[in-house]
Design a protein around this motif. Structure first.
Motif, PDB file in Angstrom:
ATOM      1  N   ALA A 135       6.787   4.749  -7.530  1.00 39.10           N
ATOM      2  CA  ALA A 135       7.892   3.932  -8.042  1.00 39.10           C
ATOM      3  C   ALA A 135       9.223   4.388  -7.437  1.00 39.10           C
ATOM      4  O   ALA A 135      10.083   3.571  -7.092  1.00 39.10           O
ATOM      5  N   LEU A 136       9.364   5.699  -7.291  1.00 38.35           N
ATOM      6  CA  LEU A 136      10.609   6.214  -6.722  1.00 38.35           C
ATOM      7  C   LEU A 136      10.744   5.797  -5.255  1.00 38.35           C
ATOM      8  O   LEU A 136      11.809   5.341  -4.825  1.00 38.35           O
ATOM      9  N   ALA A 137       9.665   5.922  -4.504  1.00 35.79           N
ATOM     10  CA  ALA A 137       9.712   5.530  -3.089  1.00 35.79           C
ATOM     11  C   ALA A 137      10.104   4.062  -2.959  1.00 35.79           C
ATOM     12  O   ALA A 137      10.949   3.691  -2.142  1.00 35.79           O
ATOM     13  N   LEU A 138       9.507   3.252  -3.792  1.00 44.08           N
ATOM     14  CA  LEU A 138       9.806   1.812  -3.730  1.00 44.08           C
ATOM     15  C   LEU A 138      11.274   1.545  -4.064  1.00 44.08           C
ATOM     16  O   LEU A 138      11.952   0.768  -3.385  1.00 44.08           O
ATOM     17  N   ALA A 139      11.781   2.213  -5.100  1.00 47.63           N
ATOM     18  CA  ALA A 139      13.188   2.018  -5.473  1.00 47.63           C
ATOM     19  C   ALA A 139      14.100   2.438  -4.320  1.00 47.63           C
ATOM     20  O   ALA A 139      15.073   1.752  -3.997  1.00 47.63           O
ATOM     21  N   LEU A 140      13.782   3.544  -3.682  1.00 46.40           N
ATOM     22  CA  LEU A 140      14.625   4.023  -2.578  1.00 46.40           C
ATOM     23  C   LEU A 140      14.612   3.033  -1.409  1.00 46.40           C
ATOM     24  O   LEU A 140      15.650   2.754  -0.815  1.00 46.40           O
ATOM     25  N   LEU A 141      13.443   2.501  -1.127  1.00 45.32           N
ATOM     26  CA  LEU A 141      13.338   1.558  -0.014  1.00 45.32           C
ATOM     27  C   LEU A 141      14.084   0.256  -0.301  1.00 45.32           C
ATOM     28  O   LEU A 141      14.357  -0.527   0.611  1.00 45.32           O
TER      29      LEU A 141
ATOM     30  N   LEU B 261       2.127   9.758  -2.258  1.00 42.89           N
ATOM     31  CA  LEU B 261       2.560   8.914  -3.375  1.00 42.89           C
ATOM     32  C   LEU B 261       1.386   8.705  -4.324  1.00 42.89           C
ATOM     33  O   LEU B 261       1.036   7.582  -4.663  1.00 42.89           O
ATOM     34  N   ALA B 262       0.795   9.823  -4.728  1.00 48.85           N
ATOM     35  CA  ALA B 262      -0.404   9.749  -5.555  1.00 48.85           C
ATOM     36  C   ALA B 262      -0.057   9.413  -7.009  1.00 48.85           C
ATOM     37  O   ALA B 262      -0.699   8.589  -7.653  1.00 48.85           O
TER      38      ALA B 262
ATOM     39  N   SER C  13       0.862  -1.181   0.000  1.00 48.70           N
ATOM     40  CA  SER C  13       0.000   0.000   0.000  1.00 48.70           C
ATOM     41  C   SER C  13       0.901   1.235   0.000  1.00 48.70           C
ATOM     42  O   SER C  13       1.999   1.234   0.566  1.00 48.70           O
ATOM     43  N   SER C  14       0.432   2.281  -0.662  1.00 49.30           N
ATOM     44  CA  SER C  14       1.236   3.499  -0.751  1.00 49.30           C
ATOM     45  C   SER C  14       1.449   4.119   0.619  1.00 49.30           C
ATOM     46  O   SER C  14       2.495   4.711   0.889  1.00 49.30           O
ATOM     47  N   ASP C  15       0.464   3.984   1.505  1.00 49.78           N
ATOM     48  CA  ASP C  15       0.629   4.528   2.855  1.00 49.78           C
ATOM     49  C   ASP C  15       1.799   3.866   3.567  1.00 49.78           C
ATOM     50  O   ASP C  15       2.597   4.523   4.230  1.00 49.78           O
ATOM     51  N   TYR C  16       1.860   2.562   3.422  1.00 53.51           N
ATOM     52  CA  TYR C  16       2.949   1.842   4.066  1.00 53.51           C
ATOM     53  C   TYR C  16       4.297   2.304   3.498  1.00 53.51           C
ATOM     54  O   TYR C  16       5.233   2.598   4.248  1.00 53.51           O
ATOM     55  N   LEU C  17       4.389   2.400   2.184  1.00 52.15           N
ATOM     56  CA  LEU C  17       5.648   2.842   1.563  1.00 52.15           C
ATOM     57  C   LEU C  17       6.014   4.247   2.042  1.00 52.15           C
ATOM     58  O   LEU C  17       7.180   4.529   2.339  1.00 52.15           O
ATOM     59  N   ALA C  18       5.016   5.124   2.130  1.00 54.84           N
ATOM     60  CA  ALA C  18       5.279   6.511   2.547  1.00 54.84           C
ATOM     61  C   ALA C  18       5.808   6.558   3.985  1.00 54.84           C
ATOM     62  O   ALA C  18       6.778   7.265   4.275  1.00 54.84           O
ATOM     63  N   GLU C  19       5.173   5.780   4.868  1.00 51.35           N
ATOM     64  CA  GLU C  19       5.639   5.703   6.261  1.00 51.35           C
ATOM     65  C   GLU C  19       7.083   5.230   6.326  1.00 51.35           C
ATOM     66  O   GLU C  19       7.924   5.808   7.009  1.00 51.35           O
ATOM     67  N   ARG C  20       7.343   4.148   5.622  1.00 47.91           N
ATOM     68  CA  ARG C  20       8.688   3.567   5.671  1.00 47.91           C
ATOM     69  C   ARG C  20       9.725   4.503   5.064  1.00 47.91           C
ATOM     70  O   ARG C  20      10.862   4.577   5.509  1.00 47.91           O
TER      71      ARG C  20
ATOM     72  N   VAL D 107       2.341  19.337  -1.516  1.00 43.47           N
ATOM     73  CA  VAL D 107       2.922  18.595  -2.643  1.00 43.47           C
ATOM     74  C   VAL D 107       4.409  18.922  -2.788  1.00 43.47           C
ATOM     75  O   VAL D 107       5.247  18.034  -2.988  1.00 43.47           O
ATOM     76  N   ARG D 108       4.734  20.194  -2.645  1.00 35.32           N
ATOM     77  CA  ARG D 108       6.139  20.583  -2.806  1.00 35.32           C
ATOM     78  C   ARG D 108       7.018  19.910  -1.739  1.00 35.32           C
ATOM     79  O   ARG D 108       8.036  19.298  -2.061  1.00 35.32           O
ATOM     80  N   GLU D 109       6.588  20.023  -0.498  1.00 36.13           N
ATOM     81  CA  GLU D 109       7.351  19.411   0.598  1.00 36.13           C
ATOM     82  C   GLU D 109       7.520  17.918   0.369  1.00 36.13           C
ATOM     83  O   GLU D 109       8.590  17.351   0.543  1.00 36.13           O
ATOM     84  N   SER D 110       6.435  17.287  -0.033  1.00 34.86           N
ATOM     85  CA  SER D 110       6.436  15.858  -0.248  1.00 34.86           C
ATOM     86  C   SER D 110       7.438  15.470  -1.340  1.00 34.86           C
ATOM     87  O   SER D 110       8.232  14.536  -1.184  1.00 34.86           O
ATOM     88  N   ARG D 111       7.417  16.227  -2.424  1.00 40.83           N
ATOM     89  CA  ARG D 111       8.348  15.903  -3.524  1.00 40.83           C
ATOM     90  C   ARG D 111       9.784  16.222  -3.148  1.00 40.83           C
ATOM     91  O   ARG D 111      10.717  15.544  -3.591  1.00 40.83           O
ATOM     92  N   LEU D 112       9.947  17.243  -2.321  1.00 42.29           N
ATOM     93  CA  LEU D 112      11.310  17.550  -1.870  1.00 42.29           C
ATOM     94  C   LEU D 112      11.851  16.438  -0.959  1.00 42.29           C
ATOM     95  O   LEU D 112      13.045  16.140  -0.980  1.00 42.29           O
ATOM     96  N   VAL D 113      10.973  15.825  -0.195  1.00 41.46           N
ATOM     97  CA  VAL D 113      11.405  14.684   0.628  1.00 41.46           C
ATOM     98  C   VAL D 113      11.935  13.574  -0.288  1.00 41.46           C
ATOM     99  O   VAL D 113      12.993  12.994  -0.045  1.00 41.46           O
ATOM    100  N   LEU D 114      11.206  13.331  -1.373  1.00 45.10           N
ATOM    101  CA  LEU D 114      11.648  12.300  -2.329  1.00 45.10           C
ATOM    102  C   LEU D 114      12.974  12.687  -2.989  1.00 45.10           C
ATOM    103  O   LEU D 114      13.865  11.855  -3.174  1.00 45.10           O
ATOM    104  N   CYS D 115      13.090  13.960  -3.351  1.00 45.94           N
ATOM    105  CA  CYS D 115      14.333  14.426  -3.991  1.00 45.94           C
ATOM    106  C   CYS D 115      15.509  14.236  -3.051  1.00 45.94           C
ATOM    107  O   CYS D 115      16.558  13.701  -3.429  1.00 45.94           O
ATOM    108  N   ASP D 116      15.333  14.692  -1.818  1.00 37.80           N
ATOM    109  CA  ASP D 116      16.444  14.623  -0.888  1.00 37.80           C
ATOM    110  C   ASP D 116      16.835  13.167  -0.594  1.00 37.80           C
ATOM    111  O   ASP D 116      18.021  12.833  -0.569  1.00 37.80           O
ATOM    112  N   ALA D 117      15.838  12.316  -0.407  1.00 38.14           N
ATOM    113  CA  ALA D 117      16.154  10.911  -0.136  1.00 38.14           C
ATOM    114  C   ALA D 117      16.889  10.304  -1.338  1.00 38.14           C
ATOM    115  O   ALA D 117      17.838   9.528  -1.177  1.00 38.14           O
ATOM    116  N   SER D 118      16.475  10.687  -2.558  1.00 40.46           N
ATOM    117  CA  SER D 118      17.148  10.159  -3.757  1.00 40.46           C
ATOM    118  C   SER D 118      18.608  10.596  -3.774  1.00 40.46           C
ATOM    119  O   SER D 118      19.505   9.791  -4.052  1.00 40.46           O
ATOM    120  N   ALA D 119      18.834  11.871  -3.493  1.00 39.82           N
ATOM    121  CA  ALA D 119      20.210  12.377  -3.507  1.00 39.82           C
ATOM    122  C   ALA D 119      21.052  11.633  -2.477  1.00 39.82           C
ATOM    123  O   ALA D 119      22.190  11.234  -2.749  1.00 39.82           O
TER     124      ALA D 119
END
Ligand code: ARG
Length: 576
Positions: free
Chosen positions: A495-501, A488-489, A84-91, A546-558
């Motif tokens: 897909a990015l969250a899953l790859a990072l995890l 993770l709408a 579930s996307s919620d689970y991925l987002a939490e993790r 949305v911006r904050e959320s995407r920045l979290v993804l960007c930073d984790a990717s970096a």
């Protein structure tokens, strides 16, 4: 904390256990869902049932409501699972809050020996030494990051009969000239000339033989000359290590000479244990299971008929020393494939002698050859052996051209500065990555254009992805957000969250077989998934959530890219 794959696997194990105790869920990646459990087929066979029925039974007792939002059984009994996307987002938020990005320290830190690089004194370091240096260094970094007590051991070839002729050649050349040749890496000519004199002049050959005896008996002047050879060669090795940016220092040098006075003891102990057989005048051990082409038992020679010891006795002494004195629980030998039999035999003999207990793992981390683009052994432009420093300098030069070319071709690209340091990071990174991203057991083609390309599974592509993310923060003048579960709408976000995890999982799989190409493959996946996300999801939008959320993804990717590259021994420039 268990990674997302392990969490799911544990739950599946419990459900499979309920149907048939001890059965393996056989969790695999899947094109149709996030993961797929194929274990029903084997269970069905054992119970004489239909796989789909077994799968249904498993799913009935499967408790994954909090982590999956889809569990589907395919006709042939595969269980397809979607997080579930919620689970991925939490993790993901949890991972981003951790400095170590979800990579746990080893529960039991071990003394791990990584035997790598190991060039030979007064002999040219060839591209094979480049591979062992790059692969060994990456493995040492990964194991160190897990908290193991990693002992890098540079088992340089600094002892043995060739040193008689090498010392005599040094004497003939004059120490000053000889030292200069050695320290600047004109090693092959030094070695070849010594060899030539040995073959051409009986007088020189005789002097060389006497010199070996003097060396072995510890003659002071001879040891001084020997030390000149070693010291000047090491200066050259250090220059290569420095350009290459590897962890090895002079403190890691534990050359063959270190074991010299243990060799007689090693042979005595083998003798006392009744393992020695005299064969053609040489003292040997015949480990069971090794035969030559004619099917005859194959000896490991531990003492030659002239009383001298060789490469194998030194490695036996090293095993004994590493286990008994250093407390090694794991020993990795990062050495080319041609030495496979040598190591298998040494390990076998060491086990027979009781020097390698069952709870100590000894692994030959073998690798293939480096080929030129013509698929022959790599040669320099003039046809001779490739000189390693020159190869590295060329990489840096070519990287600088490649960076400039990229900037010229793409006026919008985010490259901001290109200085000498960036060119070094990109050039050396490209060489290392090309090597590491190929399954080490295969031969690999050394191809400048491919390794320096900004597209594909290359070092520059990953470095560029990292620099690009950093520039989002820099140019947008936005701070790095405090990690909270991202939205993770959009499928690209998910897909990015899953790859990072998957990062900790990829590292674990990498170390399970000591195969850095697995980590490379994963980082490439992260960079590509990020690129797709970035092309499809605008980051600096007005909607704050949305911006904050995407920045979290960007930073984790970096951070995943930077940590992943650093575990490979590759620098990530902030700008490119
Ligand atoms: N000096 C050797 C060579 O260049 C490699 C040594 C590898 N390590 C070892 N413990 N034998 O082939």
């Amino acid at each position: 904390m268990d990674d997302v794959r392990t969490v799911l696997e544990r739950r599946l194990e419990r459900a499979f256990d309920a149907v048939r105790p001890g059965s393996d869920p056989i969790l695999r990646s899947s094109g149709r869902a996030d993961l797929q459990a194929n274990g029903s087929i084997a269970v069905a066979k054992a119970l004489g049932k239909e796989p789909a029925d077994v799968a249904r039974q498993v799913v009935e007792s499967l408790d994954v409501a909090d982590i999956c939002d889809e569990v589907e059984i395919s006709g042939n009994g595969f269980i397809n699972l979607t997080y579930s996307s919620d689970y991925l987002a939490e993790r993901l938020a949890e991972m981003a809050r951790e400095e170590r990005l979800g990579i746990d320290l080893a529960e039991v830190p071990e003394v791990v020996i990584v035997d790598y690089s190991a060039p030979n004194v007064a002999k040219e370091m060839h591209v094979g030494h480049l591979r062992t240096t790059v692969i060994g260094d990456a493995l040492a970094r990964m194991l160190g990051f897990l908290g193991h007590d990693v002992r890098r051991e540079n088992h340089i070839g600094d002892w043995g009969t060739p040193f008689g002729m090498l010392i005599e050649h040094l004497v003939d050349l004059g120490e000053e000239v000889g030292a200069r040749e050695l320290s600047t890496g004109d090693l092959s000519s030094f070695y070849q000339q010594a060899r030539a004199s040995f073959d051409a002049s009986p007088d020189f050959a005789e002097r060389s033989r006497r010199r070996v005896v003097l060396l072995q008996s510890g003659d002071e002047e001879t040891l001084r000359l020997w030390w000149v050879l070693v010291g000047e060669s090491v200066r050259y090795f250090d220059a290569v290590y420095d350009t290459l940016g590897v962890l090895l220092t002079d403190d890691d040098i534990v050359g063959e000479s270190f074991y010299n006075d243990m060799l007689a003891g090693v042979v005595d102990e083998l003798d006392a244990k009744g393992l020695l057989v005299v064969h053609d005048g040489a003292r040997c051990v015949f480990p069971p299971g090794f035969t030559n082409r004619d099917g005859d038992p194959l000896p490991l020679i531990v003492q030659k008929s002239d009383g001298g010891y060789g490469y194998a006795s030194t490695d036996l002494a090293a095993i004994r020393h590493r286990v008994q004195e250093l407390g090694a629980k794991r020993m990795l030998y990062v050495v080319g494939a041609p030495q496979a039999q040598h190591f298998q035999m040494c390990f076998a003999v060491a086990r027979m002698a009781g020097w390698l207990p069952d709870d100590v793992e000894a692994v030959h981390v073998s690798f293939g050859s480096v080929l030129g683009t013509d698929h022959r052994m790599l040669a320099s432009r003039t046809g001779g052996a490739v000189k390693l420093v020159e190869l590295l300098d060329e990489a840096i030069e070519r990287a600088s051209t490649a960076i400039e070319g990229r900037r010229a071709a793409d006026p919008n690209n985010l490259a901001e500065v290109s200085d000498a340091e960036t060119a070094r990071m990109v050039g050396i990174g490209a060489i290392k990555y090309a090597d590491l991203s190929t399954d080490r057991v295969r031969d690999y083609v050394f191809d400048w254009d491919r390794m320096l390309a900004f597209e594909g599974n290359t070092g520059p592509y990953l470095q560029y992805a990292y620099a690009r993310i950093r520039s989002i923060f820099r140019r947008g003048e936005v701070p790095v957000p405090t990690p909270s579960p991202p939205l993770l709408a959009d499928p690209h976000e998910r897909a990015l969250a899953l790859a990072l995890l998957w990062f900790p999982i990829a590292l674990r799989e990498t170390l399970a077989t000591y195969s850095p190409h697995r980590l490379c493959g994963h980082l490439f996946e992260v960079a590509s998934t990020f690129t797709a996300f970035y092309e499809n999801c605008r980051v600096l939008v007005d909607d704050e959530r949305v911006r904050e959320s995407r920045l979290v993804l960007c930073d984790a990717s970096a951070r995943v890219l930077r940590l992943g590259l650093s575990l490979l021994g590759i620098d990530a420039p902030e700008r490119m």
